[in-house]
Write a protein that holds these residues in place. Structure first.
Motif, PDB file in Angstrom:
ATOM      1  N   VAL A  90      23.018  26.070  28.391  1.00 47.10           N
ATOM      2  CA  VAL A  90      22.640  24.512  28.128  1.00 47.10           C
ATOM      3  C   VAL A  90      22.409  24.285  26.819  1.00 47.10           C
ATOM      4  CG1 VAL A  90      20.842  23.170  28.927  1.00 47.10           C
ATOM      5  CG2 VAL A  90      21.608  24.582  30.609  1.00 47.10           C
ATOM      6  N   PHE A  91      21.585  24.974  26.123  1.00 44.33           N
ATOM      7  CA  PHE A  91      21.511  24.743  24.813  1.00 44.33           C
ATOM      8  C   PHE A  91      22.525  24.673  23.826  1.00 44.33           C
ATOM      9  CE2 PHE A  91      16.338  25.550  24.618  1.00 44.33           C
ATOM     10  CZ  PHE A  91      16.397  24.598  25.515  1.00 44.33           C
ATOM     11  N   GLY A 161      21.022  33.958  37.667  1.00 46.18           N
ATOM     12  CA  GLY A 161      19.918  34.183  37.050  1.00 46.18           C
ATOM     13  C   GLY A 161      19.630  33.163  35.954  1.00 46.18           C
ATOM     14  N   ARG A 162      20.963  32.342  35.533  1.00 45.23           N
ATOM     15  CA  ARG A 162      21.009  31.741  34.178  1.00 45.23           C
ATOM     16  C   ARG A 162      21.047  30.369  34.665  1.00 45.23           C
ATOM     17  NH1 ARG A 162      25.319  32.213  31.444  1.00 45.23           N
ATOM     18  NH2 ARG A 162      24.502  31.789  29.312  1.00 45.23           N
ATOM     19  N   ALA A 163      20.399  29.280  33.614  1.00 48.09           N
ATOM     20  CA  ALA A 163      20.792  27.807  34.052  1.00 48.09           C
ATOM     21  C   ALA A 163      22.156  27.767  33.273  1.00 48.09           C
ATOM     22  CB  ALA A 163      19.676  27.201  33.375  1.00 48.09           C
ATOM     23  N   GLU A 164      23.094  27.162  33.864  1.00 46.67           N
ATOM     24  CA  GLU A 164      24.242  26.568  33.294  1.00 46.67           C
ATOM     25  C   GLU A 164      24.692  25.257  33.402  1.00 46.67           C
ATOM     26  OE1 GLU A 164      27.464  28.793  35.189  1.00 46.67           O
ATOM     27  OE2 GLU A 164      26.747  30.708  34.520  1.00 46.67           O
ATOM     28  N   MET A 165      25.018  24.863  32.495  1.00 42.58           N
ATOM     29  CA  MET A 165      25.249  23.161  32.165  1.00 42.58           C
ATOM     30  C   MET A 165      26.206  22.613  33.203  1.00 42.58           C
ATOM     31  SD  MET A 165      26.290  20.607  29.061  1.00 42.58           S
ATOM     32  CE  MET A 165      24.717  21.330  28.102  1.00 42.58           C
ATOM     33  N   THR A 166      26.099  21.737  33.963  1.00 41.90           N
ATOM     34  CA  THR A 166      27.033  21.116  34.756  1.00 41.90           C
ATOM     35  C   THR A 166      27.392  19.459  34.600  1.00 41.90           C
ATOM     36  OG1 THR A 166      25.188  20.368  36.547  1.00 41.90           O
ATOM     37  CG2 THR A 166      26.350  22.353  36.843  1.00 41.90           C
TER      38      THR A 166
END
Length: 469
Positions: A90-91, A161-166
């Motif tokens: 995301v970052f 287990g990770r935030a991924e940008m959509t």
């Protein structure tokens, strides 16, 4: 102290110190761009002298600020690797754009501005400073886009287990960002304005280069008033947004353990006892919290106990109440700083309009010199409230602080780096203060031609004044 507390302390110290320089760059670059614009439009050499003089402070700040930013990245990657892995996808986009677009824009055109006075046309040279100013604001935008995700995660999906940008558009239209960005930018404008006004007030007290520092003060104090009003306006909107998205932070900032009465009073002072979850002696203003929360003089606000029960149902067992005393008092320090800034700038604009700056009360001028610190105090306390009030979350609702630190870094290693970074920061701070003071002591008109008569651009009666007398 364990590794989590030490890592938090290091993150807080490096971030707070780095943020001394960021708002100065944003605020000063805007003021210098305005001054040079007036030089190009009005063809008055005094504006050129002003842009060059205040530009020295910008260059000092820019050079030292870059070093502090590099050190901040080191401790971030070292101490918070689990957090970095979780939000990296995301970052990655906003931080890469900030570095490759915004920072390069700043650094490239500030170089052209420095060396282009006699090599570029007036219009092109002016455009360089405006691009520097735009670059500083774009840099803030992308950094705050990342921070807003920590406050209110949007446009993502959890995978492995990770935030991924959509949805990058969701990141840029995050309601948190839409309030946080203008609030922060106006605070940065105020920082630059109070710095220029404070140094100008000091020089006016000493009766040095009065025809130079009177218009400098006038420009700065007008920007200070507009910026202080903007801070209050967008801060009010951001507080109302917190009532909807982070009600626990808002309740903690009010020391509100139980649901408030309707209408809700605003607490000026409270003796807070977190262990017993009660307050002792309190001083309250009737109706004001309802107005701050809903823009109307009615409505109750949920308390921390009620919200704790709701959060346990949503996120599981655990304490979701942040450090209440820190959140409560940092919010009030921020509000008090902003209120004093509005009052000082209002009186300064009054003096400027009445052309009474040269005969202004010495106490006011001394207060303006001391007021250089007010935007820093307000911004620092505001960020403390913003970050501490989100506890126990690093990313609200998704990642806790204890799950964010690096698993392979020991407390001793963090302590060693904390001491080392603090020593470097202390040296950098001393260097910056020394260079600022040395620059402020200079006569900004010493390089002017002796036969040249520079006119105060705010002097409506004409005739000019001999600035070299």
């Amino acid at each position: 102290m364990d590794v989590v507390d030490l890592a938090r302390l290091q993150f807080a110290s490096t971030t707070i110190f780095h943020f001394i320089f960021v708002p100065i760059s944003i605020g000063l670059s805007l003021l210098i761009a305005v001054m040079e614009t007036m030089y190009v439009v009005k063809k008055n050499e005094l504006y050129k002298q002003m842009a060059q003089f205040w530009g020295q402070f910008l260059l000092i700040n820019f050079a030292v600020g870059v070093v502090t930013g590099i050190l901040q990245e080191f401790q971030f990657g070292m101490n918070w690797s689990s957090f970095s892995r979780f939000v990296g996808d995301v970052f990655g986009t906003p931080l890469a754009i900030e570095a490759l677009l915004a920072f390069f824009l700043e650094s490239t055109f500030i170089g052209l501005w420095v060396f282009g006075w006699d090599r570029l046309s007036k219009g092109v040279h002016l455009a360089c400073m405006w691009l520097v100013s735009i670059g500083t604001m774009l840099s803030a935008l992308w950094i705050l886009a990342a921070n807003s995700f920590m406050q209110r995660p949007v446009g993502y999906a959890i995978h492995n287990g990770r935030a991924e940008m959509t949805d990058v558009l969701a990141l840029l239209t995050n309601g948190q960002l839409l309030w946080e960005f203008p609030h922060t930018i106006f605070a940065a404008f105020a920082t630059g304005a109070f710095l220029v006004a404070g140094i100008s007030a000091w020089k006016l007290l000493k009766k040095q280069a009065v025809p130079f520092f009177v218009p400098s003060f006038k420009i700065a104090i007008i920007v200070a008033l507009i910026s202080s009003a903007g801070i209050a306006q967008f801060g009010h909107g951001q507080a109302q947004y917190l009532v909807e998205t982070q009600p626990m932070k808002m309740a903690a900032s009010e020391g509100l353990w139980e649901r408030s009465e309707d209408p809700a009073p605003w607490t000026i002072y409270a003796s807070i006892h977190p262990d017993e979850q009660v307050n002792g002696f309190e001083i309250k203003v009737p109706y004001l919290l309802s107005f701050l929360s809903y823009s109307q003089f009615s409505g109750s606000v949920p308390g921390m106990k009620e919200l704790q029960a709701e959060y346990e149902q949503t996120y599981g067992e655990g304490s979701y109440i942040p450090p209440v005393r820190t959140t409560f008092w940092s919010f009030r320090i921020m509000v008090a700083s902003g209120s004093v800034m509005i009052l000082l700038s209002l009186y300064g604009v009054y003096l400027a309009l009445r052309k009474k700056l040269e005969a202004a009360n010495k106490l006011y001028m001394r207060l303006m010199l001391a007021a250089i610190s007010l935007p820093f105090i307000g911004s620092t306390s505001g960020w403390i409230m913003t970050e501490v009030g989100r506890q126990p979350w690093t990313v609200f609702g998704l990642l806790r602080i204890e799950d964010s630190v690096s698993p392979s870094v020991s407390a001793g290693q963090v302590l060693f780096s904390l001491i080392s970074f603090s020593a470097v920061y202390f040296i950098l701070l001393c260097v910056m203060i020394y260079l600022f003071v040395r620059t402020a002591r200079k006569d900004p008109l010493a390089s002017a031609h002796h036969e040249e008569r520079l006119q105060d651009p705010f002097d409506q009666q004409g005739g000019g004044q001999n600035v070299l007398k």
